[in-house]
Design an enzyme around this catalytic site. Sequence first.
Site, PDB file in Angstrom:
ATOM      1  N   HIS A 135       0.837  -1.202   0.000  1.00 14.04           N
ATOM      2  CA  HIS A 135       0.000   0.000   0.000  1.00 14.04           C
ATOM      3  C   HIS A 135       0.874   1.254   0.000  1.00 14.04           C
ATOM      4  CE1 HIS A 135      -3.442   2.578   1.352  1.00 14.04           C
ATOM      5  NE2 HIS A 135      -2.462   3.228   1.954  1.00 14.04           N
ATOM      6  N   GLU A 136       1.846   1.274   0.892  1.00 15.85           N
ATOM      7  CA  GLU A 136       2.710   2.457   0.997  1.00 15.85           C
ATOM      8  C   GLU A 136       3.567   2.636  -0.254  1.00 15.85           C
ATOM      9  OE1 GLU A 136       2.369   4.701   3.295  1.00 15.85           O
ATOM     10  OE2 GLU A 136       0.837   3.454   4.220  1.00 15.85           O
ATOM     11  N   HIS A 139       1.599   4.253  -2.992  1.00 16.46           N
ATOM     12  CA  HIS A 139       1.511   5.720  -2.877  1.00 16.46           C
ATOM     13  C   HIS A 139       2.708   6.352  -3.599  1.00 16.46           C
ATOM     14  CE1 HIS A 139      -1.878   6.644  -0.326  1.00 16.46           C
ATOM     15  NE2 HIS A 139      -1.460   5.909   0.689  1.00 16.46           N
ATOM     16  N   GLU A 198      -6.025   6.969  -1.353  1.00 16.68           N
ATOM     17  CA  GLU A 198      -6.038   5.793  -0.474  1.00 16.68           C
ATOM     18  C   GLU A 198      -6.601   4.575  -1.201  1.00 16.68           C
ATOM     19  OE1 GLU A 198      -4.472   5.367   2.224  1.00 16.68           O
ATOM     20  OE2 GLU A 198      -3.839   7.441   2.069  1.00 16.68           O
TER      21      GLU A 198
HETATM   22 ZN   LIG Z   1      -2.315   5.267   2.455  1.00 18.90          ZN
END
Ligand SMILES: [Zn+2]
Length: 268
Positions: A135-136, A139, A198
């Site tokens: 997830h990170e 980003h 997100e």
């Molecule tokens: Zn996030």
Amino acid sequence: MRRGHVKWIPILIAGLILAWQYFSSDKFVNPETGKKSHVGMSTQQEAALGFQTYRQVLSEARTIDSGPEVHAVKTVASRLAKATGQGGQGYEWEVSLIDDQQVNAFCLPGGKIVVYTGILPVAQNDAALATVMGHEMAHATSRHGAQRVLQQNLTQTAMLGVAVSLSDMDYGKQRAVMGALGAGAQFGILMPFGRKHESEADEIGLMYMARAGYDPQESLRFWQRMDQAGRAGPPEFLSTHPAHGTRIQQLQALMPKAIEEYKRARGQ
Ligand SMILES: [Zn+2]
């Protein structure tokens, strides 16, 4: 000039600057989704800023340099890095484990990752670690930081234009209008923008973990554990991340595609 009059010239000028800022900015096509966006920084600027921040964070923290936990974090990072494919091209991936009870992890623009030991008891296994790190990293590869920089610049230009256009109005009224506009920008533009990022990081992160050979279904269990950890106290991570229910629903919708990727990665 009548007191309380709104001047339109500053608004017009701000509008022109805004258009110029937007159209002269670099464009970015996300190789994972094909979505186009505008960014307020070059990849070189992002990497330089990311590296500087990374050094800063590490200099103020206690890093753990060996042991099974470091090994796990590094293994997951390198498998995920390979899975980023074109999105991670030119990234100098590196991960550090910091001895800190924060339930948190992040990836800086350019590919420097920080994991806090506080998240390990919640992660419990490599697939869950791959969920949060994926997830990170998504980003970073999606250049969300650079997109946000542009968004903030545009918002500032607009606010400045309005502030100048209201300069004849009495101070109390000016403050009220600027306050309302500021809140409007926060809730109407910047927050939805954050939520969009997100969801995108969840989607791309899920594909990364699956492609790296981690069971994507673990992501559902991991976010459930995070939610429970959040109820016991506020983990840093959740305050900047979306509500549990929405996230689970979105992940479930993406699961068939992720499982396909996972099977392909496992040669099934
Ligand atoms: Zn996030």
